[in-house]
Design a protein around this motif. Structure first.
Motif, short mmCIF file in Angstrom:
data_model
loop_
_atom_site.label_atom_id
_atom_site.label_comp_id
_atom_site.label_asym_id
_atom_site.label_seq_id
_atom_site.Cartn_x
_atom_site.Cartn_y
_atom_site.Cartn_z
N TYR A 228 0.83 -1.21 0.00
CA TYR A 228 0.00 0.00 0.00
C TYR A 228 0.86 1.26 0.00
O TYR A 228 0.57 2.23 -0.72
N ASN A 229 1.93 1.25 0.78
CA ASN A 229 2.81 2.43 0.83
C ASN A 229 3.50 2.68 -0.50
O ASN A 229 3.66 3.83 -0.93
N LYS A 230 3.91 1.60 -1.18
CA LYS A 230 4.56 1.77 -2.48
C LYS A 230 3.58 2.30 -3.52
O LYS A 230 3.91 3.21 -4.29
N ILE A 231 2.37 1.74 -3.53
CA ILE A 231 1.37 2.23 -4.48
C ILE A 231 0.98 3.67 -4.14
O ILE A 231 0.82 4.52 -5.03
N GLY A 232 0.84 3.96 -2.85
CA GLY A 232 0.50 5.31 -2.44
C GLY A 232 1.57 6.32 -2.80
O GLY A 232 1.26 7.44 -3.24
N ALA A 233 2.84 5.93 -2.65
CA ALA A 233 3.92 6.83 -3.02
C ALA A 233 3.95 7.07 -4.53
O ALA A 233 4.26 8.17 -5.00
N PHE A 234 3.60 6.04 -5.32
CA PHE A 234 3.60 6.18 -6.78
C PHE A 234 2.51 7.15 -7.23
O PHE A 234 2.73 7.98 -8.11
N PHE A 235 1.33 7.07 -6.60
CA PHE A 235 0.22 7.93 -6.98
C PHE A 235 0.13 9.20 -6.13
O PHE A 235 -0.80 9.98 -6.30
N GLY A 236 1.05 9.37 -5.21
CA GLY A 236 1.05 10.57 -4.38
C GLY A 236 0.00 10.56 -3.28
O GLY A 236 -0.42 11.62 -2.80
#
Length: 382
Positions: A228-236
């Motif tokens: 979730y953190n990686k996806i969240g960082a990718f999409f801001g």
């Protein structure tokens, strides 16, 4: 008549068994309630089943310091009562923690440095010295008291008046309500597809979903957070948001939801579906207008389980939301009230009753659908 009388012993056995199970499940709740309204000192001293009897407690009392002394007949005296509220009676006392029951009430004993100590049965004490007291802290009096039953709402006041408890209550609702509704919506569509739509790999997909029921939450929690953190960082998308915990609860709740709803929907009459198709209804229309209204018992039964789980959750909320004042849930707030070492553990029972108010309301509102929804599809499958 013979058949009816032959089944009579079995009927009595069932009734007795049910009554026994009801009592077995009710006793812990009764104990929890009684403990929640007892005085905190009596909670430590004796079990809840002794709540209506007098309890014996070993207590340490710190006498007032030197500024409380008065001069009487050429001596300096510090007096008071060791019993809070004047209830109960002293059966023994002492001046050392090694011998807390060395003396009987009314006996004048040497407390050191020429000081005399007397403790009466009603709790009145008198410390007398021929010279002025100079101590900044009062002496300790160890005594054993017979304390009558004492009930109080102090534990509830501590919980309900704690700072931030209202915000935490709203935070728990913010987590629990969407985390219950979202999995139901997704699972209902998936369950209908697995029950009535023909497509390759349907049986394999159902087997995978059933297999996910045995995956421990603790094993998948940290990998899920990292993803979730990686996806969240990718999409801001910022971390520690309600969106993250909603998705987490959806992921953990979907296997059971799909399994329950699929069993129920598969047991619906086939004639209804075929009649709807003859009238020109597509799958979406059948699902919205026929399947969903008929699936209310299964939806309600899962809602109870999911809401109870998300409302009482602490682990997932701590991982995905943290313990900030803006996002901490009710269970996290109550944990902090206990102190870093659990020193205020007497409020646990009151906290338990505060937290179950909302789940109880949800359960009693939907409980008539619970058994019907859980047993759905256990005999007939689609």
């Amino acid at each position: 008549m013979h058949k009816s009388s032959a089944r009579s012993p079995l009927t009595w056995f069932v009734h007795i068994s049910v009554a026994f199970l009801v009592i077995l499940w009710t006793l812990p709740t009764a104990g929890l309630f009684i403990t929640a309204i007892r005085d905190k000192d009596q909670i430590v001293a004796s079990g809840w089943w002794t709540a209506l009897s007098t309890s014996t407690q070993n207590i340490i009392y710190r006498a007032p310091a030197a500024e409380a002394q008065v001069e009487r007949d050429g001596a300096f005296v510090i007096a008071g009562n060791v019993l809070e509220g004047g209830k109960g009676g002293v059966s023994a006392f002492g001046t050392s923690i090694r011998e807390p029951t060395a003396y009987v009430p009314g006996q004048a004993v040497d407390a050191g440095d020429g000081t005399k100590l007397t403790v009466e049965e009603n709790g009145d004490f008198r410390i007398e010295s021929p010279v002025r007291f100079e101590n900044k802290r009062g002496i300790r009096i160890f005594y054993t008291a017979e304390i009558p039953p004492r009930f109080t709402l102090d534990n509830y006041r501590t919980v309900l008046t704690a700072e931030g408890i209202g915000q935490s209550f709203l935070n728990s609702l913010t987590v629990a309500i969407p985390s219950t509704i979202i999995p139901i919506l997704v699972a209902a569509f998936a369950a209908y597809a697995l029950a009535w739509m023909k497509f390759p790999g349907r049986s394999l997909l159902l087997a995978v979903i059933v297999g996910l029921l045995v995956v421990p939450l603790q094993m998948s929690l940290i990998p899920l957070l990292q993803m979730y953190n990686k996806i969240g960082a990718f999409f801001g998308v910022p971390a520690k948001t309600y969106l993250g915990i909603w998705l987490a609860h959806m992921g953990f709740g979907l296997p059971l939801a799909i399994y329950l709803l699929r069993n129920y929907i598969a047991g619906l009459p086939r004639e209804i579906m075929e009649s709807a198709r003859v009238d020109g209804a597509n799958d979406f229309t059948i699902f919205v207008r026929i399947v969903l209204p008929l699936s209310y018992p299964a939806l309600a039964s899962f809602s109870i389980f999911q809401f109870l789980w998300t409302w009482n959750d602490l682990l997932v909320a701590t991982v995905f939301l943290g313990n900030s004042e803006e996002t901490i849930v009710l269970t996290g707030r109550l944990r902090e009230l206990l102190g870093s070492r659990g020193g205020n553990w007497e409020i646990l029972t009151a906290s338990a009753f505060v937290t179950i108010i909302v789940p109880l309301a949800v359960f009693f509102a939907l409980q008539r659908y619970l058994v019907r929804g859980l047993l759905a599809g256990s005999v007939k499958g689609g």
